[in-house]
Design a protein around this motif. Structure first.
Motif, PDB file in Angstrom:
ATOM      1  N   ALA A  20       0.586  -1.271  -0.224  1.00  0.00           N
ATOM      2  CA  ALA A  20      -0.074  -0.038  -0.049  1.00  0.00           C
ATOM      3  C   ALA A  20       1.063   1.225   0.052  1.00  0.00           C
ATOM      4  CB  ALA A  20      -1.073   0.130   1.133  1.00  0.00           C
ATOM      5  N   ARG A  21       1.914   1.284   0.749  1.00  0.00           N
ATOM      6  CA  ARG A  21       2.743   2.340   0.773  1.00  0.00           C
ATOM      7  C   ARG A  21       3.646   2.508  -0.551  1.00  0.00           C
ATOM      8  NH1 ARG A  21       4.233   0.013   5.852  1.00  0.00           N
ATOM      9  NH2 ARG A  21       6.264  -0.678   4.877  1.00  0.00           N
ATOM     10  N   GLY A  22       4.181   1.608  -1.109  1.00  0.00           N
ATOM     11  CA  GLY A  22       4.996   1.677  -2.281  1.00  0.00           C
ATOM     12  C   GLY A  22       5.161   0.726  -3.370  1.00  0.00           C
ATOM     13  N   GLY A  23       3.770  -0.096  -3.487  1.00  0.00           N
ATOM     14  CA  GLY A  23       3.845  -1.064  -4.426  1.00  0.00           C
ATOM     15  C   GLY A  23       4.437  -2.412  -4.207  1.00  0.00           C
ATOM     16  N   VAL A  24       4.485  -3.162  -5.240  1.00  0.00           N
ATOM     17  CA  VAL A  24       4.957  -4.496  -4.888  1.00  0.00           C
ATOM     18  C   VAL A  24       6.449  -4.343  -4.718  1.00  0.00           C
ATOM     19  CG1 VAL A  24       5.739  -6.628  -6.328  1.00  0.00           C
ATOM     20  CG2 VAL A  24       3.266  -5.619  -6.475  1.00  0.00           C
ATOM     21  N   GLY A  25       7.463  -3.330  -5.330  1.00  0.00           N
ATOM     22  CA  GLY A  25       8.591  -3.166  -5.248  1.00  0.00           C
ATOM     23  C   GLY A  25       8.995  -2.837  -3.759  1.00  0.00           C
ATOM     24  N   ALA A  26       8.090  -2.559  -2.908  1.00  0.00           N
ATOM     25  CA  ALA A  26       8.175  -2.100  -1.301  1.00  0.00           C
ATOM     26  C   ALA A  26       8.328  -3.530  -0.622  1.00  0.00           C
ATOM     27  CB  ALA A  26       7.198  -1.116  -0.960  1.00  0.00           C
ATOM     28  N   VAL A  27       7.868  -4.775  -1.111  1.00  0.00           N
ATOM     29  CA  VAL A  27       7.840  -5.727  -0.470  1.00  0.00           C
ATOM     30  C   VAL A  27       8.999  -6.343  -0.441  1.00  0.00           C
ATOM     31  CG1 VAL A  27       6.558  -8.133  -0.201  1.00  0.00           C
ATOM     32  CG2 VAL A  27       5.162  -6.089  -1.098  1.00  0.00           C
TER      33      VAL A  27
END
Length: 198
Positions: A20-27
């Motif tokens: 939610a904060r930064g898209g898939v790349g943030a995971v």
């Protein structure tokens, strides 16, 4: 002080918040481990790799935000009341702000695509059934369901990206309450049947 044992649900929820904060790349396994005050070993105890976490997290989203909601609404027999309750929950305060738009923004990601497709199909089918129960013919009910779902996604995207410009989409406040009631009344009102073009 002993650390608590993390569950797959803990990791999945943290992954959804990151998404939610930064898209898939943030995971990121490292970032999530830091956020959860856990080790990478804790992560690998539950998941083979990052993709397995993404899949598990998206399945949690599907289960909690679609399957559980549809089940909870099953006790409401009046279709108009069920639609009102559905939109009130779906458009109200989000458990994880910005999650729906973030997932939709990554619709072509291999982990996101199949779950998002399944959720979209189920939600539109459910809405179609509710509008059919209100007396619309199947084709009109389907069109109304698609329009309602588009309104839902647009409302949440505005909340995520332009809440300062469009305060009516905020999750709380008088202006938001009035605007939300207006939107819901429009979505619940039956549509006059128009014949399909030949």
């Amino acid at each position: 002080m002993a650390r608590r044992n993390l569950t797959p649900q803990d990791w999945s929820t943290a992954a959804l918040r990151a998404m939610a904060r930064g898209g898939v790349g943030a995971v990121s396994v490292n970032a999530l481990a830091g956020e959860l005050e856990a080790t990478r070993g804790s992560f690998y105890w539950h998941f083979k790799d990052r993709d397995a976490l993404l899949t598990a997290a998206l399945e949690v989203w599907e289960r909690e935000d679609t399957t559980a909601l549809i089940t909870a609404l099953g006790d409401i027999t009046d279709p108009r009341k069920r639609l009102t309750a559905l939109f009130t929950v779906a458009l109200g305060q989000e458990d994880i702000n910005g999650l729906e738009p973030a997932i939709v923004a990554h619709a072509d990601h291999p982990a996101v695509a199949p779950v998002l497709r399944r959720v979209t199909e189920r939600r539109i089918a459910y809405l179609t059934d509710l509008y059919t129960d209100l007396g619309l013919d199947t084709a009109t009910a389907r069109r109304q369901a698609v329009a309602a779902y588009a309104a839902f996604l647009g409302w949440l995207e505005l909340r995520r990206s332009a809440c300062d410009v469009v305060p009516e989409v905020a999750a709380t406040g008088t202006i938001a309450t009035v605007a939300l009631e207006h939107l819901i009344s429009g979505l619940v009102r039956p549509v006059v049947h128009q014949a399909d073009p030949e």
